[in-house]
Design an enzyme around this catalytic site. Structure first.
Site, PDB file in Angstrom:
ATOM      1  N   SER A   1       0.839  -1.113  -0.073  1.00 52.60           N
ATOM      2  CA  SER A   1       0.159   0.037   0.034  1.00 52.60           C
ATOM      3  C   SER A   1       0.834   1.146  -0.131  1.00 52.60           C
ATOM      4  CB  SER A   1      -0.805   0.070   1.308  1.00 52.60           C
ATOM      5  OG  SER A   1      -1.554  -1.341   1.600  1.00 52.60           O
TER       6      SER A   1
ATOM      7  N   HIS B   1      -8.234   0.098  -7.342  1.00 53.64           N
ATOM      8  CA  HIS B   1      -7.359  -0.778  -6.765  1.00 53.64           C
ATOM      9  C   HIS B   1      -6.872  -2.068  -7.610  1.00 53.64           C
ATOM     10  CE1 HIS B   1      -8.337   2.117  -3.412  1.00 53.64           C
ATOM     11  NE2 HIS B   1      -7.129   1.884  -2.871  1.00 53.64           N
TER      12      HIS B   1
ATOM     13  N   ALA C   1       3.123  -1.970   4.253  1.00 55.26           N
ATOM     14  CA  ALA C   1       2.796  -0.956   5.230  1.00 55.26           C
ATOM     15  C   ALA C   1       2.581  -1.576   6.551  1.00 55.26           C
ATOM     16  CB  ALA C   1       1.781   0.062   4.869  1.00 55.26           C
TER      17      ALA C   1
ATOM     18  N   HIS D   1      -7.208   3.924   8.245  1.00 54.73           N
ATOM     19  CA  HIS D   1      -6.563   3.374   7.100  1.00 54.73           C
ATOM     20  C   HIS D   1      -6.005   4.680   6.150  1.00 54.73           C
ATOM     21  CE1 HIS D   1      -5.405   1.238   3.203  1.00 54.73           C
ATOM     22  NE2 HIS D   1      -6.364   2.024   2.809  1.00 54.73           N
TER      23      HIS D   1
ATOM     24  N   MET E   1      -1.358  -7.192   7.569  1.00 55.19           N
ATOM     25  CA  MET E   1      -2.310  -8.204   6.935  1.00 55.19           C
ATOM     26  C   MET E   1      -1.936  -8.869   5.530  1.00 55.19           C
ATOM     27  SD  MET E   1      -5.725  -5.764   7.900  1.00 55.19           S
ATOM     28  CE  MET E   1      -5.733  -4.827   9.510  1.00 55.19           C
ATOM     29  N   SER E   2      -0.662  -8.754   5.356  1.00 51.96           N
ATOM     30  CA  SER E   2      -0.149  -8.980   3.983  1.00 51.96           C
ATOM     31  C   SER E   2       1.140 -10.058   4.081  1.00 51.96           C
ATOM     32  CB  SER E   2      -0.163  -8.105   3.064  1.00 51.96           C
ATOM     33  OG  SER E   2       1.032  -7.345   3.510  1.00 51.96           O
TER      34      SER E   2
ATOM     35  N   TYR F   1      -8.459 -10.822   3.755  1.00 49.40           N
ATOM     36  CA  TYR F   1      -9.578 -10.014   4.271  1.00 49.40           C
ATOM     37  C   TYR F   1     -10.796  -9.597   3.392  1.00 49.40           C
ATOM     38  CZ  TYR F   1      -7.162  -5.576   3.244  1.00 49.40           C
ATOM     39  OH  TYR F   1      -6.670  -4.787   2.608  1.00 49.40           O
ATOM     40  N   GLU F   2     -10.176  -9.719   1.744  1.00 46.90           N
ATOM     41  CA  GLU F   2     -11.288  -9.523   0.893  1.00 46.90           C
ATOM     42  C   GLU F   2     -11.925 -10.767   0.458  1.00 46.90           C
ATOM     43  OE1 GLU F   2      -9.489  -7.159  -2.743  1.00 46.90           O
ATOM     44  OE2 GLU F   2      -7.647  -7.463  -1.237  1.00 46.90           O
TER      45      GLU F   2
ATOM     46  N   HIS G   1      -5.812  -9.260  -0.903  1.00 49.18           N
ATOM     47  CA  HIS G   1      -5.648  -9.718   0.694  1.00 49.18           C
ATOM     48  C   HIS G   1      -6.597 -10.703   1.173  1.00 49.18           C
ATOM     49  CE1 HIS G   1      -3.867  -5.746   0.404  1.00 49.18           C
ATOM     50  NE2 HIS G   1      -3.287  -5.965   1.334  1.00 49.18           N
TER      51      HIS G   1
ATOM     52  N   ASN H   1       2.240   3.662  11.532  1.00 50.40           N
ATOM     53  CA  ASN H   1       1.608   4.105  12.494  1.00 50.40           C
ATOM     54  C   ASN H   1       2.030   3.081  13.907  1.00 50.40           C
ATOM     55  OD1 ASN H   1       0.014   1.895  10.965  1.00 50.40           O
ATOM     56  ND2 ASN H   1      -0.599   1.727  12.993  1.00 50.40           N
TER      57      ASN H   1
HETATM   58  N1  HPA Z   1      -2.294  -3.148  12.061  1.00 53.97           N
HETATM   59  C1  HPA Z   1      -2.491  -3.971  11.020  1.00 53.97           C
HETATM   60  N2  HPA Z   1      -1.932  -3.590   9.795  1.00 53.97           N
HETATM   61  C2  HPA Z   1      -1.586  -2.563   9.481  1.00 53.97           C
HETATM   62  C3  HPA Z   1      -1.353  -1.709  10.605  1.00 53.97           C
HETATM   63  C4  HPA Z   1      -1.829  -2.024  11.869  1.00 53.97           C
HETATM   64  O1  HPA Z   1      -1.521  -1.378  12.730  1.00 53.97           O
HETATM   65  N3  HPA Z   1      -0.747  -0.407   9.750  1.00 53.97           N
HETATM   66  C5  HPA Z   1      -0.727  -0.800   8.728  1.00 53.97           C
HETATM   67  N4  HPA Z   1      -1.107  -2.004   8.364  1.00 53.97           N
END
Ligand code: HPA
Length: 282
Positions: free
Chosen positions: A33, A64, A120, A254, A218-219, A92-93, A90, A242
């Site tokens: 991302s 996307h 990310a 997000h 998540m990837s 989660y999709e 992903h 983050n």
């Molecule tokens: N958690 C899960 N996936 C993420 C995060 C997070 O804090 N930041 C970017 N992808």
């Protein structure tokens, strides 16, 4: 399982891609991302939207969809062809881990001698904050899924692949040397892969820290497992967007994650292009 086995599906995809370009890539890279900017560094690019490639999973979110970009970087001993996946699907999709890993398998089948994975991620280690680049030295697969589930295809790899060096230690050390030479700070950490799409609770983040995670996302892990299954060495880098849940005052969004990745991604692109230019890919 899909309508055909993975080996057959890969063959369709490869035959089609080879009809567009017959230069096999030396390296493959999966751009996470906000990190798609790397593809702009590739000269003389062949750009193929995923939707055109037979069997390739395409995200259903408009805008996307993603694309495969094959192009050249100037290496120390001549040009090297790199194949980049700009955008990924992903779990989660609703995709199975096998589908999530399909793109990485395509890069490996095209001939990549190295797979770079980027993402990310949230910082679970309190020493990590937004903008930090972290070389992934190992992972925790907590997604509950594995791309190798189901019958094994011995033409792709062994039933029980070793994961001791899921991330190639020597190539990782080379990446660190390139970063040091460029003056780009690069930390090191363990990436925990969770299913998402909800972000974690503060209790889950404390759990992940106890389990040894420095990063959460998540990837990436399905692609790494598939590449190792195929015997291709992997280098991984996270861009911390983050502090993970409970480690910062503000709730996670997000939008913020994507904004930080877009803002800070250029340093990662610079680092990876320099690394590839020097990498032993012959
Ligand atoms: N958690 C899960 N996936 C993420 C995060 C997070 O804090 N930041 C970017 N992808």
């Amino acid at each position: 399982m899909g309508k055909a086995d993975v080996h057959a599906r890969l063959s369709y995809a490869l035959a089609w891609i080879r009809g567009r370009t017959d230069t096999p890539p030396r390296a493959g890279i999966v751009l996470g991302s906000g990190l798609g900017g790397f593809a702009a560094l590739l000269g003389d690019p062949v750009i193929i939207p995923y939707g055109e490639i037979p069997e390739f999973p395409v995200a259903r979110v408009p805008g996307h969809a993603g694309r495969l970009v094959l192009g050249e970087l100037q290496g120390a001993s001549g040009p090297i062809t790199v194949a980049a996946l700009q955008g990924r699907v992903h779990g989660y999709e609703g995709w199975s881990a096998q589908e999530v890993a399909f793109g990485a398998r395509v890069l490996c089948s095209l001939g990549a001698r190295l797979l770079i994975v980027t993402n990310a991620a949230g910082g679970v280690n309190p020493d990590l904050g937004p903008g930090d680049l972290v070389r992934i030295e190992d992972h925790l697969n907590l997604s509950g899924q594995n791309p190798l589930a189901g019958a094994n295809d011995d033409r792709l790899g062994t039933r029980f692949p070793d994961m001791t060096h899921a991330y190639h230690p020597e190539l990782g050390a080379r990446l660190e040397a390139t970063a040091a030479r460029l003056g780009i700070p690069l930390k090191r950490g363990v990436y925990a892969c969770v299913s998402g799409p909800s972000y974690e609770t503060p209790a889950e983040i404390r759990m992940l820290r106890t389990l040894g995670a420095d990063l959460v996302g998540m990837s990436t892990v399905p692609e790494v497992i598939a590449a190792r299954h195929m015997g291709v060495p992997v280098v991984g880098v996270s861009l911390v967007t983050n502090r993970a849940a409970g480690l910062a005052a503000a709730p996670l969004s997000h939008k913020e994650v994507a904004a930080v990745a877009a803002r800070e991604g250029e340093r990662l692109s610079t680092l990876l292009a320099a690394f590839l230019a020097e990498a032993p890919l012959a």
